[in-house]
Write a protein that holds these residues in place. Structure first.
Motif, PDB file in Angstrom:
ATOM      1  N   LEU A  39      62.976  25.239  43.742  1.00 27.27           N
ATOM      2  CA  LEU A  39      61.892  25.763  44.592  1.00 27.27           C
ATOM      3  C   LEU A  39      60.700  26.199  43.740  1.00 27.27           C
ATOM      4  O   LEU A  39      59.547  25.871  44.048  1.00 27.27           O
ATOM      5  CB  LEU A  39      62.433  26.932  45.418  1.00 27.27           C
ATOM      6  N   THR A  40      60.978  26.943  42.682  1.00 25.80           N
ATOM      7  CA  THR A  40      59.895  27.444  41.833  1.00 25.80           C
ATOM      8  C   THR A  40      59.150  26.285  41.174  1.00 25.80           C
ATOM      9  O   THR A  40      57.908  26.302  41.087  1.00 25.80           O
ATOM     10  CB  THR A  40      60.467  28.390  40.761  1.00 25.80           C
ATOM     11  N   LYS A  41      59.886  25.272  40.719  1.00 23.56           N
ATOM     12  CA  LYS A  41      59.219  24.127  40.093  1.00 23.56           C
ATOM     13  C   LYS A  41      58.354  23.384  41.099  1.00 23.56           C
ATOM     14  O   LYS A  41      57.253  22.914  40.771  1.00 23.56           O
ATOM     15  CB  LYS A  41      60.256  23.196  39.476  1.00 23.56           C
ATOM     16  N   TRP A  42      58.833  23.270  42.335  1.00 24.46           N
ATOM     17  CA  TRP A  42      58.044  22.606  43.386  1.00 24.46           C
ATOM     18  C   TRP A  42      56.706  23.316  43.568  1.00 24.46           C
ATOM     19  O   TRP A  42      55.648  22.683  43.576  1.00 24.46           O
ATOM     20  CB  TRP A  42      58.845  22.594  44.690  1.00 24.46           C
ATOM     21  N   VAL A  43      56.736  24.627  43.725  1.00 25.11           N
ATOM     22  CA  VAL A  43      55.504  25.398  43.936  1.00 25.11           C
ATOM     23  C   VAL A  43      54.657  25.384  42.674  1.00 25.11           C
ATOM     24  O   VAL A  43      53.425  25.249  42.743  1.00 25.11           O
ATOM     25  CB  VAL A  43      55.839  26.837  44.364  1.00 25.11           C
ATOM     26  N   TRP A  44      55.289  25.525  41.506  1.00 28.25           N
ATOM     27  CA  TRP A  44      54.567  25.496  40.216  1.00 28.25           C
ATOM     28  C   TRP A  44      53.761  24.205  40.070  1.00 28.25           C
ATOM     29  O   TRP A  44      52.616  24.229  39.595  1.00 28.25           O
ATOM     30  CB  TRP A  44      55.595  25.636  39.104  1.00 28.25           C
ATOM     31  N   LYS A  45      54.326  23.080  40.514  1.00 31.28           N
ATOM     32  CA  LYS A  45      53.615  21.805  40.425  1.00 31.28           C
ATOM     33  C   LYS A  45      52.429  21.734  41.380  1.00 31.28           C
ATOM     34  O   LYS A  45      51.409  21.120  41.077  1.00 31.28           O
ATOM     35  CB  LYS A  45      54.574  20.646  40.744  1.00 31.28           C
ATOM     36  N   ARG A  46      52.560  22.332  42.562  1.00 33.72           N
ATOM     37  CA  ARG A  46      51.598  22.118  43.636  1.00 33.72           C
ATOM     38  C   ARG A  46      50.565  23.216  43.791  1.00 33.72           C
ATOM     39  O   ARG A  46      49.548  23.011  44.461  1.00 33.72           O
ATOM     40  CB  ARG A  46      52.361  21.922  44.958  1.00 33.72           C
TER      41      ARG A  46
END
Length: 333
Positions: free
Chosen positions: A112-119
């Motif tokens: 989840l954190t990586k998803w938001v970090w990317k976007r």
């Protein structure tokens, strides 16, 4: 950096959806008020995990969705937001299994954190050490901006009463793991080693510790109202922060504004807050006791502690930097 002028009220003001998970806090309320002072229309989007439709509608309505922390609400917002900004305060990229702390502990939260970090169009880190932690996790801090918290030096002020031999720590530590995370265990050990001083623990403790005799020189104050906490800071000589992990520790900065000399560990944002106005110590009771005893005697550091926070973390700095970032995001629409 591209900027735009923020229109006055009623003239097509940029719209900010301020989203957070479940509850608001005084810090979030003050941040919302500052964005409104800058000329934005702000709509809080409190989300308890359902219904999603309400959050989605609010996020679509906004020019920018502004998230406090990275969690489920930020993930949901990222699916529909036109522009997304997230505050990174400490938990997001942490990985401390011994304290059950950090989003990197589980596969789900890491994904989840990586998803938001990317976007995310902007990740607002309150301390540079958190950017380094994000880099260790994912190879870079993402679209990073260093935006430290701002502190109200007109409210957090020294008093006129004589100082007492009091050391204070503030914590939200409802579990034994949080006691270790926040260094309260070391604070209580230091109290036993220094019976001539009075030690105050402000905040929540585990149920098993509530009402216990923590020591003849230890006071468990529970949560204090803001005015009462300021009064305690004004009476105390020393503020202590022995955490394993912190962002930019609010209590340290507010206590320093009130003239407390800080004693803290070399952990993430604690040295940033303290600068050269206190005593950095190892996580060892002997070193901590030595630091507390030295701080009790250093009247000359009280003014330096306050001046550092006034100069480095004024409310106006955060307001200015937040405005620049929001205008950059709005101008890119």
């Amino acid at each position: 950096m591209a900027t735009v002028s923020v229109p006055a009220a009623g003239e097509g003001r940029p719209l900010i959806g301020a989203t957070m998970f479940g509850v608001t806090t005084p810090a979030v309320t003050r941040a919302r008020e500052r964005m409104e002072e800058l000329g934005y229309e702000v709509r809080p989007l409190l989300w308890y995990g359902r219904p999603l439709g309400q959050l989605f509608r609010g996020a679509r309505w906004a020019d920018v969705v502004f998230c406090w922390s990275i969690s489920d609400h930020a993930l949901a917002s990222s699916l529909v937001a036109r522009r997304l900004a997230c505050v990174v305060g400490g938990y997001e990229f942490a990985n401390l299994p011994e304290c059950h702390y950090g989003s990197m502990l589980t596969t789900r939260m890491r994904w989840l954190t990586k998803w938001v970090w990317k976007r995310a169009d902007a990740l607002l880190y309150v301390d540079p050490s958190l950017e380094e932690e994000a880099t260790r996790a994912f190879g870079s801090p993402g679209r990073a901006f260093y935006v430290p918290t701002g502190y109200d030096s007109t409210f957090w002020t020294p008093g006129d009463a004589p100082r007492q031999n009091i050391a204070v720590t503030v914590c939200h530590a409802p579990t034994p793991e949080r006691i270790r995370l926040k260094g309260v265990d070391l604070f209580l050990e230091a109290a036993r080693a220094n019976p001539e001083f009075e030690f105050h623990v402000v905040g929540e403790l585990p149920p098993g510790m509530r009402g216990q005799d923590l020591g003849p020189n230890v006071v468990a104050d529970g949560w204090l109202e803001r005015d009462d906490l300021r009064d305690l800071y004004r009476r105390a000589k020393v503020y202590c922060q022995f955490s394993l992990h912190e962002g930019l520790p609010n209590a340290v900065c507010e206590a320093m504004l009130c003239g407390c000399v800080p004693v803290g560990t070399r952990s993430y944002g604690i040295p940033t807050a303290m600068d050269d106005a206190g005593f950095l110590v190892e996580r060892d009771v002997g070193a901590i006791s030595e630091g507390i005893r030295a701080a009790m005697e250093r009247e000359d550091l009280r003014g330096r502690a306050r001046d550092h926070i006034v100069r480095t973390f004024p409310v106006e700095r955060r307001r200015r930097e937040l405005k620049e970032i929001l205008e950059r995001l709005v101008s890119a629409l």
